[in-house]
Scaffold this motif. Structure first.
Motif: not given
Lengths: 254, 174
Positions: B106-110, B136-140
């Motif tokens: 996922d681009i947001e995760h990347r 959310t940062v940690k999850t991504r």
């Protein structure tokens, strides 16, 4: 915290990246100690991030290698890398790999991927071992040179910091100083130690800053003609004039 | 050998954090000096050699960026203390194609992984920068690394499969 909670928390990933507090690091290391199976989880994260870093690798300027090696080992020329022989042994490597693969075929299809995994790990470990042996050999040569060719100067601590123990290995011929901090006062992350050069009645000349970690000699600025070196505690980034209230000691030269 | 094996990857990390090739060269130099000086502190039971070295490179680069920012602030008082975009041109040296490696991520995760691992943001800084919750940062980060782990595993299996196919063809030809 249970193992599953730890896995789900994302803390293991941040631990490998190095973005955790001291307390969190301790927590992860204790969990790994109590549950050794977590180590394989960490190794998989390391492998993934290592691949990610390799994909973003950028070749440094070729001249940088010599600069770094000279800094590390003085004038001694390091041994050339021994990677070359690998290309010469390609045929033998292929033969061995073929034998291994045939063995794997006979042994059973189900175990093939595990063997590959282990072979990859062995290659990585072998490479790490070679690098460690190489680095240790260079370090031994470095210490030989340091102890035999330098003047060893001891710091004379001020009454405010009486337990400070520090040595300066000063070599006039190569114009280099190496500093070995055995015991230093505690400082905050916003502070550094700074070396000063004092010549006659002139103003102190600001030199390198250091944080004082480890007891291994580290290279520090050399100033020719110095009568006395002094060390103070300064704000991070260093100062242009010394804070004499935080003078930890002086090192007379000659 | 240590330098030959690891300098491109460590330089890649330093360059993405500091943004300037000359400053990255200084950071790489500091990194190898720290590795040299602290080699006795390396504990192979806690981390692989590369992980340990990458942490040193990342922290040295963050320190250098802070110092540069501090010096710049003193001169102009207007330097942007936030981290640069890190959109540096890279030269892959390990035969690994970034797009292939990151395919399916996922681009947001990347974006989060790039900020935290390659650009030296702490996860709280990334949270502030992207205006998303810390959790959310940690999850991504976890999710993006899981994607990478799967990709690395698949690549190993594919390589092994191709190798066996090749070997069988050779055996049949003989």
């Amino acid at each position: 915290m249970t193992i599953d909670e730890l896995r789900e928390s994302g803390l293991l990933e941040l631990y490998v990246i190095g973005d955790v507090s001291a307390a969190e690091r301790q927590k992860v290391e204790q969990m790994v100690k109590d549950h050794p199976e977590l180590m394989s989880e960490i190794q998989e994260i390391e492998a993934a991030l290592g691949t990610f870093a390799l994909a973003h690798a950028v070749l440094p300027d070729p001249s940088l290698k010599d600069t770094i090696l000279k800094k590390i080992s003085g004038s001694e020329k390091p041994k050339p890398p021994s990677n070359d022989k690998k290309s010469g042994n390609w045929g033998l490597g292929l033969l061995l790999a073929s034998i291994l693969a045939l063995g794997a075929l006979l042994w059973g299809w189900m175990n093939k991927s595990q063997i590959t995994e282990l072979e990859n790990q062995l290659t990585i470990l072998q490479r790490d071992c070679d690098s460690i042996v190489d680095a240790q050999g260079n370090r031994l040569a470095f210490f030989d040179g340091l102890f035999n060719e330098s003047d060893v100067l001891a710091l004379s601590a001020t009454p405010k910091y009486p337990n400070t123990t520090l040595f300066l290995y000063s070599n006039n011929n190569t114009q280099t100083n190496y500093l070995q901090a055995i015991n230093l006062p505690n400082i905050t992350p916003q502070q550094v130690f700074q070396l000063w050069s004092l010549k006659g009645s002139g103003a102190p000349i600001p030199l390198s800053t250091f944080s004082g970690e480890g007891g291994i000699p580290q290279e520090i600025d050399f100033e020719g003609g110095t009568d006395v070196y002094a060390i103070t505690i300064e704000p991070a980034g260093g100062s242009q004039a010394p804070n004499l209230d935080e003078l930890i000691g002086t090192i007379p030269v000659g | 050998m240590l330098y030959d094996n690891y300098s491109p990857a460590l330089n890649g990390i330093a360059l993405r954090v500091v943004g300037s090739p000359s400053l990255a060269a200084d950071v790489l130099q500091q990194t190898f000096l720290k590795i040299w000086n602290n080699f006795d502190q390396y504990d192979e039971n806690k981390a692989s050699l590369f992980t340990w070295m990458a942490r040193i490179a990342r922290n040295s680069a963050i320190d250098a960026r802070r110092l540069k920012s501090f010096e710049h602030n003193q001169k102009t008082d207007s330097f942007d203390t936030t981290v640069h975009t890190g959109e540096t041109t890279h030269i892959a040296t390990a035969g690994i194609d970034v797009d292939t490696l990151l395919e399916g991520m996922d681009i947001e995760h990347r974006k989060v992984l790039d900020l935290v691992y390659l650009q030296g943001y702490s996860h709280s800084q990334a949270s502030e920068h992207l205006q998303i919750p810390l959790g959310t940062v940690k999850t991504r980060i976890r999710s993006s690394i899981s994607t990478l782990r799967e990709k690395v595993k698949q690549d190993k299996k594919l390589f092994f499969g191709l190798f066996l196919l090749l070997l069988m063809l050779v055996v049949l030809a003989l």
